[in-house]
Design a protein around this motif. Structure first.
Motif, short mmCIF file in Angstrom:
data_model
loop_
_atom_site.label_atom_id
_atom_site.label_comp_id
_atom_site.label_asym_id
_atom_site.label_seq_id
_atom_site.Cartn_x
_atom_site.Cartn_y
_atom_site.Cartn_z
N ILE A 45 5.45 12.95 6.44
CA ILE A 45 6.81 12.42 6.82
C ILE A 45 7.46 11.60 5.10
CG2 ILE A 45 8.86 10.96 7.83
CD1 ILE A 45 6.98 12.21 10.30
N LYS A 46 8.70 11.81 4.40
CA LYS A 46 9.28 11.46 3.35
C LYS A 46 10.46 10.84 3.30
CE LYS A 46 6.21 14.43 0.66
NZ LYS A 46 5.72 15.23 1.85
N CYS A 92 0.85 -1.29 0.78
CA CYS A 92 -0.42 0.29 0.05
C CYS A 92 0.95 1.18 -0.02
CB CYS A 92 -0.91 0.33 1.14
SG CYS A 92 0.14 0.52 2.64
N LYS A 93 0.61 2.39 -0.08
CA LYS A 93 0.98 3.49 -0.39
C LYS A 93 0.02 5.00 0.23
CE LYS A 93 0.96 2.88 -4.95
NZ LYS A 93 0.29 0.90 -5.49
N PRO A 94 0.29 4.20 1.26
CA PRO A 94 -0.31 5.80 2.15
C PRO A 94 -0.05 7.17 1.43
CG PRO A 94 0.22 3.74 3.33
CD PRO A 94 1.10 4.47 1.90
N PHE A 95 -1.06 8.14 1.21
CA PHE A 95 -0.47 8.95 1.14
C PHE A 95 -0.31 9.66 -0.21
CE2 PHE A 95 -0.47 9.02 5.88
CZ PHE A 95 -2.22 10.35 6.46
N ASP A 96 -0.30 8.80 -1.19
CA ASP A 96 0.17 8.98 -2.11
C ASP A 96 -0.87 9.10 -3.27
OD1 ASP A 96 3.11 8.27 -3.82
OD2 ASP A 96 1.41 7.77 -5.04
N VAL A 101 2.12 19.63 11.35
CA VAL A 101 2.81 18.93 12.06
C VAL A 101 2.96 17.46 11.37
CG1 VAL A 101 2.32 17.59 13.50
CG2 VAL A 101 1.22 19.66 14.03
N PRO A 102 4.42 16.86 11.65
CA PRO A 102 4.82 16.04 10.15
C PRO A 102 3.75 14.90 11.27
CG PRO A 102 6.91 17.29 12.00
CD PRO A 102 5.08 17.30 12.42
N THR A 103 3.46 14.27 10.06
CA THR A 103 2.56 13.10 10.06
C THR A 103 2.88 11.94 9.45
OG1 THR A 103 0.56 14.62 9.61
CG2 THR A 103 -0.09 12.63 9.51
N ASN A 104 2.29 10.98 9.63
CA ASN A 104 3.08 9.66 9.15
C ASN A 104 1.73 8.48 8.94
OD1 ASN A 104 3.90 7.93 11.61
ND2 ASN A 104 6.04 7.91 11.27
N SER A 105 2.68 7.34 8.70
CA SER A 105 1.21 6.41 8.18
C SER A 105 2.37 5.33 8.42
CB SER A 105 0.56 6.04 6.96
OG SER A 105 -0.22 4.80 7.34
N ILE A 156 12.67 10.48 16.80
CA ILE A 156 13.11 10.08 14.91
C ILE A 156 11.61 10.28 14.82
CG2 ILE A 156 12.63 7.24 15.34
CD1 ILE A 156 14.80 7.56 13.13
N LEU A 157 11.48 11.11 13.52
CA LEU A 157 10.92 11.16 12.90
C LEU A 157 10.52 10.13 11.68
CD1 LEU A 157 10.10 14.52 12.27
CD2 LEU A 157 7.85 13.45 13.75
N LEU A 158 9.76 8.67 11.27
CA LEU A 158 9.98 8.10 10.64
C LEU A 158 8.68 7.79 8.92
CD1 LEU A 158 9.60 4.71 13.08
CD2 LEU A 158 11.77 5.72 11.61
N LYS A 159 9.28 7.44 7.86
CA LYS A 159 9.16 7.98 6.47
C LYS A 159 7.53 7.29 6.91
CE LYS A 159 11.63 4.80 3.82
NZ LYS A 159 12.30 4.46 3.23
#
Lengths: 218, 372
Positions: B341-342, B190-194, B290-294, B322-325
């Motif tokens: 977050i990329k 899966c490709k979240p937010f893509d 705000v930095p956001t990830n899935s 750490i912020l994870l991509k």
């Protein structure tokens, strides 16, 4: 010994809380509908759940086309909520600030079995969506524009202490002003029963507590 | 009364501890693979599966089902490194699951008590000799985070001193067939937010969080479960709100006094509608920067376990600053321009907002705070 300690803990807890009250009771079982313990509708006791619920639907002039695509659990919960919310001297409730806590034993097993039967053939998305117990809450929320806290618990028998505590917490901590508590059960063999109450801050003769919930739900 | 995380465990395709999962995720590994197994689906599909041999080493020679082993193994590993007394009546167990032993419906056990979720809860409490009735939360994909919020509330209200939250769901043909029927499974991981996201990847797993009010027994960083909120869209039973209104209510009821989270762990299922809806809610809450990830690109959507597992990975991010991509994301393409977050990035993180949404229109949010 545990019971004593649990009671003591609950007492300690309740003393610190605002009190809430039970305002209306709807119960559906044995092909009969009861409001505040008074029988208001019934059909032949031999009638299966599907046609019984259809008669309840007709009797209350619900007129809601989405009803017909619901599974049996959602139909039972939906009709219980219709009668609880719409059909007596219910003051207008602020649905945006209403919470719903539903409980049952079989979760969505009734529809799970139906979906399982299609898994090796052509699986139906319209059936699959009802294989989550909390969908019945979604159906009630859509009809009544309820946006408060919702929760679905699965318990072998209705746990009055737990539900009373949780409802008290929800009403005390969140933006909720009212709370619907319900037991909505449809077993895979089609046996069913439901009970639903409205909880408000406004006083009534019945305080929200374990003992009073136990009288209604067990 | 502050509620802290005392012990924890995560079991996914990426490992059998929170640490092992976190390390693999930090290294950019995914556990989502092409699965060719007719027990799940006739055609190959993408999913994240737990290693059964390792699972059997933790719960060996047992009469338990695969789902029960996931649930018990995660709880066992978390309890082994905990100092709370799980046999005490001031400890409550809460089980979060959407489908429990649903795989049994395809077997001769289809009418057995084991198919009831409360029975799984009994198995859990009995295994650890806990005297209280284990509670089951089954509110679709928000169940895991909701169980944490309920645990926090019960301790805060003084009803219990400790709560063991266990989230678990196993993959089965039932679940694969259901999501296939919805055409909601991606043909690739899966490709979240893509911009090209085309659906979710299913995962199985379990996560355990042990909550306590006893500050003295916390080892290392103190992570507090500050508070959470739940809301309903009142919009559609199988599609998220188009406006993000429901999730916005949950966010606003969770963070107030202008607290800005340092990081958002989003639901990010990689379905077109969910990720758009989340971007709208985050943006409307003034959290677009705000930095956001899935986490879904690492171990898929673990359903009733997702809220527990993803909260725990987020908490490791707080502890390790750490912020994870967002694995699987190449080019962002959601309705609102939020800060996905990329690349992994070291940064001080003091608090995290966790979001989840699910069928039935339900949403939940919770705020976790790190104390020194």
């Amino acid at each position: 010994m545990y019971q004593g300690l649990e009671d003591a803990m609950q007492l300690h807890f309740l003393l610190n809380m605002t009190k809430f009250f039970i305002h209306k009771t709807v119960a559906i079982h044995n092909n009969s509908v009861f409001v505040d313990d008074e029988k208001v509708f019934d059909t032949d006791a031999e009638e299966p759940i599907g046609s019984f619920l259809k008669q309840v639907y007709k009797n209350y002039n619900v007129g809601y086309s989405k009803y017909f695509k619901m599974d049996r659990l959602s139909k039972l919960g939906f009709l219980s909520a219709e009668i609880l919310l719409n059909n007596t001297n219910q003051n207008n409730i602020e649905t945006e600030h209403t919470s719903i806590i539903l409980v049952n034993s079989a979760a969505s097993l009734d529809t799970d079995h139906k979906f399982q039967d299609t898994v090796n053939d052509i699986a139906s998305p319209a059936v699959f969506v009802y294989t989550l117990a909390n969908i019945v809450i979604g159906e009630i929320c859509i009809k009544h524009d309820i946006k408060g806290e919702t929760a679905f618990f699965v318990q072998e028998i209705f746990n009055s202490a737990f539900v009373s505590n949780y409802a008290n917490i929800v009403l005390s901590n969140s933006a909720a002003k009212n709370c619907i508590i319900g037991w909505i059960e449809v077993a895979p063999n089609g046996t069913y029963n439901s009970a639903m109450v409205m909880i408000k801050k406004e006083e009534s003769e019945l305080e929200l507590n374990e003992i009073n919930l136990n009288k209604i739900f067990n | 009364m502050p509620v802290y995380i005392e012990s924890h465990n995560v079991i996914t395709s990426l490992g059998f501890s929170t640490k092992e999962n976190f390390q693999n995720i930090t290294n950019g590994k995914t556990g989502i693979l092409q699965v060719s197994d007719a027990n799940f689906w006739d055609n190959p599909f993408q999913a994240s599966l737990v290693n059964k041999e390792r699972l059997n080493q933790i719960i060996p020679d047992s009469p338990f089902t695969h789902f029960e082993k996931l649930m018990l193994a995660s709880a066992k590993l978390a309890i082994e490194s905990s100092s709370i007394n799980v046999t005490s009546n001031d400890t409550l167990f809460i089980l979060s699951t959407t489908k429990g032993n649903v795989e049994l419906l395809a077997t001769e056990d289809k009418d057995s008590e084991k198919t009831y979720l409360w029975n799984s809860a009994k198995v859990l409490a009995n295994y650890f000799n806990n005297p209280n009735k284990c509670q089951v939360v089954s509110s679709a994909c928000i169940s895991g985070l909701m169980a944490i919020v309920i645990g926090q509330r019960f301790i805060d209200a003084g009803l219990y001193n400790n709560v063991v939250v266990v989230g678990a769901d196993a993959l089965s043909k039932f679940i694969v067939a259901g999501f296939q029927s919805f055409h909601s499974l991606s043909t690739e991981p899966c490709k979240p937010f893509d911009k090209d996201r085309d659906g979710l990847s299913l995962g199985e797993g379990a996560g355990t969080i042990i909550l306590t009010n006893n500050e003295d027994i916390i080892k290392g960083h103190k992570i507090e479960v500050k508070q959470g909120a739940i809301s309903n869209d009142a919009n559609h039973i199988s599609g998220p709100s188009r406006t993000g209104e429901g999730l916005l209510i949950a966010i606003n009821n969770t963070i107030f006094n202008n607290v800005k989270p340092d990081f958002i762990s989003a639901h990010g299922t990689a379905t077109p509608y969910n990720d758009d809806m989340e971007s709208k809610a985050i943006s409307r809450a003034n959290l677009a920067k705000v930095p956001t990830n899935s986490m879904k690109g690492y171990f898929g959507h673990t359903l009733g376990a997702a809220g527990v597992i993803e909260s725990l990975i987020g908490i490791e991010c707080m502890k390790n600053n750490i912020l994870l991509k967002t694995l699987g994301l190449k080019e962002q393409g959601v309705a609102e321009d939020i800060s996905i977050i990329k690349e992994n990035e070291k940064r001080e993180i003091k608090n995290m907002l966790k979001l989840v949404s699910g069928f039935g229109g339900c949403n939940a949010a919770a705020l976790f705070i790190k104390h020194d």
